[in-house]
Design an enzyme around this catalytic site. Structure first.
Site, PDB file in Angstrom:
ATOM      1  N   ILE A  23       0.859  -1.183   0.000  1.00 16.43           N
ATOM      2  CA  ILE A  23       0.000   0.000   0.000  1.00 16.43           C
ATOM      3  C   ILE A  23       0.900   1.240   0.000  1.00 16.43           C
ATOM      4  O   ILE A  23       1.687   1.458   0.918  1.00 16.43           O
ATOM      5  CB  ILE A  23      -0.935  -0.026   1.230  1.00 16.43           C
ATOM      6  CG1 ILE A  23      -1.873  -1.244   1.150  1.00 16.43           C
ATOM      7  CG2 ILE A  23      -1.746   1.266   1.312  1.00 16.43           C
ATOM      8  CD1 ILE A  23      -2.739  -1.337  -0.088  1.00 16.43           C
ATOM      9  N   PRO A  29      -1.461   4.779   2.834  1.00 13.73           N
ATOM     10  CA  PRO A  29      -2.575   4.179   3.579  1.00 13.73           C
ATOM     11  C   PRO A  29      -3.796   5.090   3.659  1.00 13.73           C
ATOM     12  O   PRO A  29      -4.924   4.605   3.701  1.00 13.73           O
ATOM     13  CB  PRO A  29      -1.996   3.972   4.985  1.00 13.73           C
ATOM     14  CG  PRO A  29      -0.526   4.028   4.833  1.00 13.73           C
ATOM     15  CD  PRO A  29      -0.230   4.875   3.625  1.00 13.73           C
ATOM     16  N   GLN A  89      -9.971   4.753  -1.168  1.00 13.75           N
ATOM     17  CA  GLN A  89     -10.359   4.003  -2.357  1.00 13.75           C
ATOM     18  C   GLN A  89     -11.117   2.731  -1.952  1.00 13.75           C
ATOM     19  O   GLN A  89     -12.124   2.384  -2.557  1.00 13.75           O
ATOM     20  CB  GLN A  89      -9.124   3.614  -3.179  1.00 13.75           C
ATOM     21  CG  GLN A  89      -8.574   4.738  -4.025  1.00 13.75           C
ATOM     22  CD  GLN A  89      -9.412   4.953  -5.272  1.00 13.75           C
ATOM     23  OE1 GLN A  89     -10.554   5.384  -5.207  1.00 13.75           O
ATOM     24  NE2 GLN A  89      -8.869   4.666  -6.426  1.00 13.75           N
ATOM     25  N   GLY A 128      -3.242  -2.352  -8.091  1.00 10.26           N
ATOM     26  CA  GLY A 128      -4.255  -1.286  -8.070  1.00 10.26           C
ATOM     27  C   GLY A 128      -5.246  -1.469  -6.944  1.00 10.26           C
ATOM     28  O   GLY A 128      -5.519  -2.588  -6.509  1.00 10.26           O
ATOM     29  N   GLY A 171      -8.272   0.636  -6.919  1.00  6.32           N
ATOM     30  CA  GLY A 171      -9.460   1.423  -7.241  1.00  6.32           C
ATOM     31  C   GLY A 171     -10.730   0.618  -7.406  1.00  6.32           C
ATOM     32  O   GLY A 171     -11.815   1.107  -7.118  1.00  6.32           O
ATOM     33  N   GLU A 172     -10.617  -0.580  -7.919  1.00  5.47           N
ATOM     34  CA  GLU A 172     -11.838  -1.288  -8.302  1.00  5.47           C
ATOM     35  C   GLU A 172     -12.213  -2.428  -7.376  1.00  5.47           C
ATOM     36  O   GLU A 172     -13.380  -2.779  -7.254  1.00  5.47           O
ATOM     37  CB  GLU A 172     -11.694  -1.791  -9.750  1.00  5.47           C
ATOM     38  CG  GLU A 172     -11.461  -0.591 -10.635  1.00  5.47           C
ATOM     39  CD  GLU A 172     -11.382  -0.868 -12.107  1.00  5.47           C
ATOM     40  OE1 GLU A 172     -12.404  -1.202 -12.696  1.00  5.47           O
ATOM     41  OE2 GLU A 172     -10.281  -0.717 -12.668  1.00  5.47           O
TER      42      GLU A 172
END
Lengths: 175, 766
Positions: free
Chosen positions: B658, B661, B667, B730, B732-733
């Site tokens: 990460i 943080p 996110q 990633g 984000g999703e």
């Protein structure tokens, strides 16, 4: 038409159909106030009028001549951020930042409503003199401001931390 | 896939690790005392909270005109007559543009048909009288003010000749389906005879799950401010794909790519929707025709009409298991909708390809075509809705065989990728499950539904696995400029939609170069900068990271050349040198060093600037690379009214290292909250008689608000992926995945009712 925005007197000759939101953004270049739906559903356009929060997209500019209008640009003083603005940064109370000015103005208006004892849907005792301010009470009162990035936890933390420091708005008849 | 492609894929899979990007781990992974990993507040935070961050519709231009669109009210057919004279004579009107006077435009290259294609669909826009969906823009009005434009468009009258349209998902399925494709590959996978093994399995579930269409609804309306200067087009856009948008616009207008300059410094949320749709193209066409700059801001209804969302799905999941829970067969098939004018299939089986071991698999996505606005990718396309079906079915199987659902999942943990056979780059889902279960106090869960009550409220706990792949797309690049005062500017055509890109990348670059954060400037959101970097597929961090790795390598080589033989660094190979304390040092001897200022001064240079392209992203074909999370939900369901309230939620993530943080937690939480919307309220409602979206507003398309969202707990393993830039994947999703099932499973545990069609509204619980 004459307007009082962030303590300044401003003149504009606008179409009577112009909303307060479009007046701020398109005529005065005050683009800190955001357009998210233009129909009162998202709260991104929240500004303070005489200390009360309103959706500026649902307000016709012509009706707000002479009223004290405060936008996000009016919250900083001499370039220094308002404590609530600082707290939003510290608690990551936003991601894209688009709903943020509305959240911040809304929270300041809400602080006023809380102190004057206006009850909400989650207030247990609507007859009580003072509102007990807790997580649910703030969440309910902020529910007119949508954050699609989902920074809600940080927003509530920022508001909770600074609620006591938010000054009462000046009286309506102040010069 | 062609034979050549298949052979290449096999060769990459079998190649030695050292030939593949990530073969030797990024040295930054070992750096544990720098800026990476620190909870740094957003560097653009002060601008955003002060209302000073400028978005696409907020750039002043002299002589601006305002646009309004008139939308088709039929789904398919042609325009017989379009009456515009009243609009043309309305006060302030500068132009009314229809297919009769629009400039000649080439078809928009649709996303996926070229590395830089960004079109939501491949239609020739306003070039003929054809109608392709209910809500298609058929006229554009330009006026001196927005009020004048809005009024004038309301005066336009259109007569249509209506053709029969496909506007019912169910009817279209009944009429027949076609095989789906995703990123050029068929969405079809068979290993063993899953149907036979399912038939004979001693324990099984077989159920159908449905998810409706969704709209992204970022709070910033889609908008652009556009101006022509000769054949040069300037676009202030709200974009998560600036380079793609510029190239696509150049194809449509028949000009060179360099003649289109797109910038997008701030984007008010995207989630997959802020790409190129008809409004920017029509805005540019109108600006050309009127010879005036144009601002086009879609109304919220206009966003629903113009910008596509996530397609609906109907999914069957059939699991065959032994009594000990081991899977013999995983069958995950179904149908999704697309349109005749796009190429995006919602790939809901992707998560199922890598989550669990099984003896056999049959995975398949079929499609039907509807005459609607083109569907597109929305946060975790595939996984967001695919995990709802798969992870609900796992919960159903756990109940069937009387096993704890976490233990059932861990029982089927694969050693290698179960369908590709590749080794995992890093996989810590079991650790995430254990840590999450302890923190959420999962042991308190009653296996029997309807066991916990609090007044009128039934209380239940549910869980689900979340997953999203590591992606890195080709095209990453970066330019690094170091100046004699020891500062660095790093430029990449990347995007900041609130993910924290600018902040996290500044941290990474500071560590890589050995500088403080205030000595680093990260420039992005501008097509004049290097790189083809889509802010999508959760790949931007890796793409930028790989571009910076390549540029940094070039920078070190150049610096060593400049340093020459008089430097303490003399004789070192670039691979032996890293950034440290305002300059370069030998990696194994930090005393052997020289500052950037000293090297540049001695070489009598004011600055050094290098640009490089990232390595080809072969790592995904050599390792199986996926992030995971264990999602835990506590739901309260009112027995009288059927209302659902989420009272607790925990996400326990395994997403590599990460980088920040603070922004990563946002996110994760943001994804989970959008997942709560998917679970409980979000639904794009199509009137099947007319093909018109019935709820095109935030008053009627419900998204989570403050009171819907509890304090959301997030934790993570923070275990670096040795095969990725910075060891990161990633973030984000993944947050939206698994949430739909975690909520549905908690609702089942609370009530004993299994809801298999989203959203879980109160009518389904009464």
């Amino acid at each position: 038409m004459q307007f009082v925005i962030n303590g300044r007197s401003l003149d504009a000759d606008v179409d009577l159909r112009t909303s307060l939101l479009d007046l701020l953004r398109d005529h005065f270049g005050l683009s800190g106030t955001k357009k998210g739906c233009n129909q009162g559903a998202c709260g991104a356009c929240t500004v303070l009028v005489d200390g009360n929060r309103i959706n500026s997209c649902l307000a016709l500019a012509v009706q707000y001549q002479g009223r004290k209008i405060t936008t996000v640009e009016g919250l900083t003083s001499n370039g220094a951020l308002h404590p609530l603005q600082e707290a939003f940064v510290a608690h990551d109370g936003f991601q894209c930042g688009y709903c943020t000015p509305g959240q911040i103005c809304s929270a300041i208006g809400m602080a006023n409503e809380l102190r004057t004892g206006v009850p909400s849907y989650v207030t247990a005792d609507v007859a009580a003199e003072a509102i007990t301010v807790d997580f649910d009470e703030i969440r309910e009162r902020m529910s007119g401001n949508i954050c699609r990035c989902g920074a809600y936890n940080g927003i509530i933390e920022a508001i909770s931390e600074t609620l006591g420091t938010i000054p009462l708005p000046e009286a309506k008849d102040a010069p | 896939m062609s034979i050549v492609q298949a052979a290449l894929k096999k060769a990459i899979a079998l190649a030695p690790d050292s030939w593949i990007p990530g073969g030797s781990p990024d040295p930054l992974i070992r750096e544990r005392h720098g800026h990476v990993g620190q909870p740094v507040s957003r560097i653009d935070g002060p601008l955003k909270v002060a209302g000073k961050a400028r978005f696409a519709a907020e750039f002043p231009i002299e002589g601006l005109t305002y646009a309004a669109l008139h939308y088709s009210s039929v789904a398919k057919g042609r325009i017989v007559e379009i009456r515009t004279s009243e609009a043309e004579q309305a006060p302030g009107v500068v132009l009314v543009m229809t297919h009769r006077n629009a400039p000649s435009l080439a078809k928009a290259p649709a996303f996926g048909t070229n590395p830089k294609a960004a079109g939501g669909d491949d239609l020739a826009i306003m070039q003929d009288d054809r109608i392709h969906w209910n809500g298609q823009a058929v006229a554009l009005v330009l006026a001196e003010t927005q009020e004048q434009a809005d009024h004038a468009q309301s005066l336009i009258r259109v007569d249509y000749e209506v053709d029969a349209a496909s506007t019912s998902f169910e009817q279209a399925i009944a009429d027949g389906t076609e095989p789906g494709q995703f990123m050029g590959e068929p969405l079809k996978l068979r290993i063993g005879d899953a149907d036979a093994l399912f038939a004979t399995a001693p324990a099984k579930v077989d159920a159908t799950y449905r998810t409706p269409g969704h709209n992204h609804n970022p709070i910033e309306l889609h908008a652009a401010t556009l101006a022509w200067s000769g054949d040069e087009l300037r676009v202030h856009d709200a974009s998560q794909a600036v380079t793609h948008a510029a190239w696509t616009l150049s194809q449509i207008f028949g000009i060179k790519e360099e003649q289109v300059h797109v910038t997008s410094p701030f984007v008010g949320g995207g989630f997959g929707s802020k790409t190129l749709w008809h409004h920017q193209i029509l805005g540019a066409a109108a600006a050309r025709l009127a010879k005036r700059p144009v601002r086009i801001v879609l109304s919220r209804e206009g966003v629903f009409r113009t910008v596509g969302g996530r397609a609906p799905t109907e999914q069957r999941v059939a699991l065959g298991a032994r009594r000990d829970g081991t899977f013999d067969a995983i069958i995950h098939t179904g149908v999704t909708a697309m349109t005749p004018h796009n190429a995006m299939t919602e790939p809901f089986i992707i998560a199922t390809r890598s989550l669990y071991a099984a003896k056999s698999f049959r995975l398949e996505v079929d499609t039907v075509k509807l005459n609607t606005v083109a569907n597109t990718f929305m946060r975790a396309p595939g996984e967001a809705v695919g995990t709802f079906a798969l992870e609900s079915a796992i919960d159903e199987l756990a109940a069937e065989i009387g096993m704890d659902p976490i233990e059932l999942r861990i029982r089927n943990e694969p050693e290698r990728d179960p369908t590709q056979g590749l080794p995992f780059s890093q996989r810590g889902i079991v650790a995430a499950w254990r840590a999450g279960a302890e923190r959420f106090e999962w042991y308190k869960r009653q296996q029997r539904p309807r066991s916990v009550r609090d007044g009128d409220w039934l209380v239940g706990l549910g869980c689900a696995t979340a997953t999203y792949p590591y992606y890195r797309m080709p095209g990453g690049a970066a330019r690094i400029t170091v100046t004699r005062d020891g500062r660095a500017i790093v430029a990449v055509a990347a995007h900041e939609m609130g993910m924290g890109t600018a902040t996290a990348q500044t941290q990474v670059i500071a560590d890589r170069l050995g500088l403080s954060m205030d000595q680093v400037k990260f420039h992005y959101g501008d097509t004049s900068l290097p790189g083809i970097v889509l802010a999508g597929g959760s790949q931007q961090t890796a793409s930028v990271g790989a571009g910076v790795v390549a540029a940094h390598r070039a920078l070190v080589a150049e610096m060593l050349k400049l340093a020459g033989n008089d430097s303490p660094l003399a004789g070192l190979h670039p691979s032996e040198v890293g950034g440290f304390d305002g300059g370069l040092c030998a990696l194994d001897d930090h005393d052997r060093r020289e500052s950037y200022a000293s090297i540049l001064a001695r070489a009598q240079r004011t600055e050094i600037s290098v640009e490089a392209e990232a390595s080809m992203p072969l790592e995904m074909q050599h390792w199986s690379m996926h992030s995971h999370a264990a999602m835990f939900c506590e739901a309260r369901v009112n027995e009288v009214t059927g209302e659902v309230r989420i009272s607790r939620f925990l996400g326990s993530f395994d997403c590599g290292r990460i980088l920040n943080p603070k922004t990563a937690a946002s996110q994760f939480r943001g994804g989970i909250i959008m997942g709560l919307g998917l679970a409980l309220m979000e639904e794009t409602q199509l009137d099947e008689r007319t093909g018109r979206i019935m709820n095109p507003s935030l008053a009627e398309y419900h998204v989570p608000v403050h009171l819907d969202v509890p304090a959301i707990d997030v934790i993570w393993t923070d275990e670096a992926d040795p095969r990725t830039p910075m060891g990161a994947r990633g973030v984000g999703e993944i947050g939206i995945t698994g949430v739909g099932a975690a909520v549905a499973n908690a609702v089942f545990n609370a009530t004993g009712k299994r809801v298999r069609d989203l959203p879980i509204t109160l009518d389904k619980l009464l």
